[in-house]
Design an enzyme around this catalytic site. Structure first.
Site, PDB file in Angstrom:
ATOM      1  N   CYS A 571       1.065  -1.036   0.100  1.00  0.00           N
ATOM      2  CA  CYS A 571      -0.052  -0.237   0.089  1.00  0.00           C
ATOM      3  C   CYS A 571       0.906   1.457  -0.500  1.00  0.00           C
ATOM      4  O   CYS A 571       1.735   1.129  -0.800  1.00  0.00           O
ATOM      5  CB  CYS A 571      -0.613  -0.087   0.759  1.00  0.00           C
ATOM      6  SG  CYS A 571       0.146  -0.224   2.825  1.00  0.00           S
ATOM      7  N   ARG A 576      -2.328  -1.421   5.162  1.00  0.00           N
ATOM      8  CA  ARG A 576      -3.518  -1.494   4.303  1.00  0.00           C
ATOM      9  C   ARG A 576      -2.860  -3.060   3.955  1.00  0.00           C
ATOM     10  O   ARG A 576      -3.719  -3.839   3.669  1.00  0.00           O
ATOM     11  CB  ARG A 576      -3.669  -1.225   3.017  1.00  0.00           C
ATOM     12  CG  ARG A 576      -4.757   0.156   3.769  1.00  0.00           C
ATOM     13  CD  ARG A 576      -4.597   1.557   3.002  1.00  0.00           C
ATOM     14  NE  ARG A 576      -3.903   2.173   2.558  1.00  0.00           N
ATOM     15  CZ  ARG A 576      -3.808   3.430   1.719  1.00  0.00           C
ATOM     16  NH1 ARG A 576      -4.610   3.298   0.804  1.00  0.00           N
ATOM     17  NH2 ARG A 576      -3.303   4.242   0.956  1.00  0.00           N
TER      18      ARG A 576
END
Length: 639
Positions: A571, A576
């Site tokens: 990410c 994430r």
């Protein structure tokens, strides 16, 4: 004197009227003989099945209305709807076998004063009853009753709204219940097994995330779920005031997961109770072919010829009750049982971390999340993510030596059991992954975060707990991490696949995603697997729990992600992507890595030269680093 007496009587009458109004009885028609029930929401195809509290209150004295309180006898004794009888669903079924034989059940209903021709309204205390009203609704329809309804909001909303109640128990004269069995409404294991892989057949699992993942909480022979079943936990079916979700909400919940009205749909749970309410919702929504698997998982799991699926590493995702059991087990002098899948003695060291960005000083100045100070799990320690990262402006994981020092300062040793949670799944997943990489043997992610803990009714505290520093001497696991150098060597090789879980705008190069990152775009050849941030609602459900891992697996499969190749998630800076890594780990994949430095690492080149720090060469650069791909290729464009 007559005037005084007359005035006194008038005053008494007025006070009596006010008293009646206060308990709600002023809107009850004392002379009414026929109940007039109104739909709680007219938009449902079978709207009359869910009735409003107003219409039930106006019909309390109707002679043709039978009200059934499906709560526990102890709850009924403290207060119930006027005229309601008490009936427990548990009297009508046996574990692993489902509903008792029809003659027995019919005799029991008749003894309670129930006939098949009556107009019946059922209620319970919604989420606390685990679908009791729905279970009775299903049973009565299965036996041929055609005028059965559920009270919207149940006892919860009725009592919260101050409607009339009574404490005296109600019984009815015995009657004759003559059943007319509707066999298609009762699913069996054989029926499900025979239809399981048909495209026009769907199965709803109404249990919790943890049960679906694989935890055995209620004496199931095997953990997990019926293959291809869709997880729609029972707690999702209600609004915050305990009224039932409305039409569009339910339509979206069902149809977005392939539960469409053209299919035959059955529901199950542990014993057919929560799934009884799912059956009611399907009827409310106008589904023509629906049923309840009343013997449910107690039956299915006992038959080892039937398949069951579970997340291979489900035990790494724990739930609030597990954490509560962990705390209770380790209390001095405790005799409580250890939580499931936990084999350590009471002297074993464990730590709970609430993790977010920022220190207490930062929080005091409003620069960071203050969730910990507002209330946390008792004994939990706040983990500021700065501790194990390089810090502003790039949030890169510390080198191994610095990481071990950081973990030691957090009081962690390799054999410490560590539970991590947050009000943000990506923060909790990031710390979970870091500890796995660092070599901590037993690290658990608490699914649902602080939201789930509070929803379970467990206490919080505001005490600031501090760790006792120690020395961390664990061995890191390099195979879990992809460095920038490693990504450079494999990103364009057929044996590896980069998976980007940033937003679509970041992936396409429209934005960098970070105010301090100038370069935009993606690693060439990367597959976009949707935004894994909590706010995107792709990887996380509305109740802050993890989305069903089967749904995520299907999502990835539809994108062509092939785990026979080494799969590297990335990410912006490893948060994430840590959540995506957690999902893949739960699924049992081992050929996976987290590119912890992410796009920030790929798109920049860190420079230590003091002369460069004094005169940044690239517009938009920040002291200490250059916004320069340094020859690393970048792709942009559509998804």
């Amino acid at each position: 004197m007559k005037h005084v007496l007359k005035n006194a009587l008038l005053l008494f009458g007025a006070l009596f009227a006010l008293a009646l109004a206060g308990c709600g009885s002023s809107v009850t028609d004392k002379s009414q003989k026929t109940a007039s029930l109104a739909a709680a929401s007219a938009e449902f195809p079978n709207a009359d099945l869910l009735v409003s509290a107003d219409s039930v209150q106006k019909s309390l004295n109707a002679t043709d209305l039978l009200i059934i309180d499906a709560r526990a006898a102890s709850a009924y004794a403290t207060g119930h709807l006027p005229g309601a009888i008490n009936l427990q669903h548990s009297a009508f079924w046996a574990k692993g076998r489902g509903l008792k034989d029809t003659d027995t059940v019919a005799a029991q209903l008749g003894a309670a004063g129930i006939t098949r021709q009556q107009k019946i309204v059922i209620y319970d205390n919604t989420t606390a009853s685990w679908g009791a009203a729905g279970r009775l609704f299903w049973m009565l329809e299965y036996l041929g009753c055609t005028d059965v309804h559920i009270l919207d909001g149940g006892w919860d909303k009725w009592s919260a709204d101050g409607r009339p109640t009574q404490r005296a128990a109600v019984t009815r004269a015995a009657a004759t219940f003559t059943p007319s069995v509707q066999g298609s409404l009762k699913a069996t294991s054989a029926r499900i097994a025979g239809r399981l892989y048909d495209n026009d057949f769907a199965v709803i699992d109404t249990r919790t995330d943890e049960e679906y993942l694989g935890w055995q909480l209620y004496g199931e022979t095997r953990g997990g779920h019926i293959p291809r079943s869709v997880n729609l936990p029972y707690a999702w079916y209600y609004n915050t005031d305990k009224s039932t979700l409305r039409y569009q909400q339910l339509k979206t919940m069902l149809e977005s997961r392939g539960i469409t009205p053209d299919k035959e749909v059955t529901a199950y749970c542990t014993a057919g109770i929560r799934s009884g309410y799912a059956y009611f919702l399907l009827r409310l929504m106008g589904y023509q072919k629906c049923s309840n698997y009343d013997a449910s998982i107690w039956d299915w799991a006992d038959n080892t010829s039937y398949p069951m699926d579970q997340a291979p590493n489900y035990a790494d995702a724990v739930y609030p009750a597990w954490v509560k059991a962990l705390i209770d087990y380790h209390k001095p002098g405790s005799t409580s049982a250890a939580p499931p899948q936990y084999s350590y003695d009471r002297n074993h060291k464990y730590l709970i971390f609430e993790t977010q960005w920022g220190s207490f000083d930062d929080m005091a100045h409003g620069w960071a999340d203050n969730s910990y100070l507002l209330g946390h799990i008792p004994g939990a320690i706040h983990s500021n993510s700065d501790v194990y990262e390089n810090g502003n402006p790039r949030w890169f994981l510390l080198p191994d030596a610095g990481l071990k020092t950081a973990l030691g300062s957090m009081g962690i040793t390799p054999d410490t059991t560590v539970v991590v949670y947050s009000d943000s799944n990506i923060f909790a997943a990031r710390l979970w992954w870091i500890l796995k990489y660092a070599g901590v043997t037993d690290v658990r992610f608490m699914n649902g975060g602080i939201q789930g803990w509070q929803a379970a009714g467990y206490p919080t505290e505001t005490t600031i707990n501090t760790p006792v520093a120690t020395t961390y001497a664990g061995a890191t696991k390099p195979a879990l991490l992809a460095s920038t150098t490693y990504v450079e060597s494999v990103y364009n090789q057929p044996t590896a696949k980069m998976v980007d879980v940033r937003s679509g705008s970041e992936y396409s190069g429209m934005i960098s995603g970070y105010g301090y990152v100038v370069n935009k775009g993606r690693i060439p050849g990367a597959t976009w697997a949707y935004n894994a941030d909590d706010s995107a609602g792709i990887y996380v459900d509305a109740d802050a729990t993890l989305r069903s891992y089967e749904e995520v697996k299907s999502l990835w499969s539809n994108l062509g992600i092939d785990f026979s190749k080494e799969t590297i998630f990335y990410c912006g800076s490893g948060y994430r992507s840590a959540l995506a890594y957690l999902y893949a780990h739960l699924m049992g994949y081992t050929n996976i890595r987290n590119y912890s430095d992410g796009w920030e690492g790929w798109s920049t080149n860190y420079v230590e030269d003091p002369a460069y720090l004094a005169t940044p060469a690239v517009p938009g650069s920040t002291d200490g680093w250059r916004q320069d791909p340094s020859g690393r290729p970048v792709a942009t464009g559509g998804l």
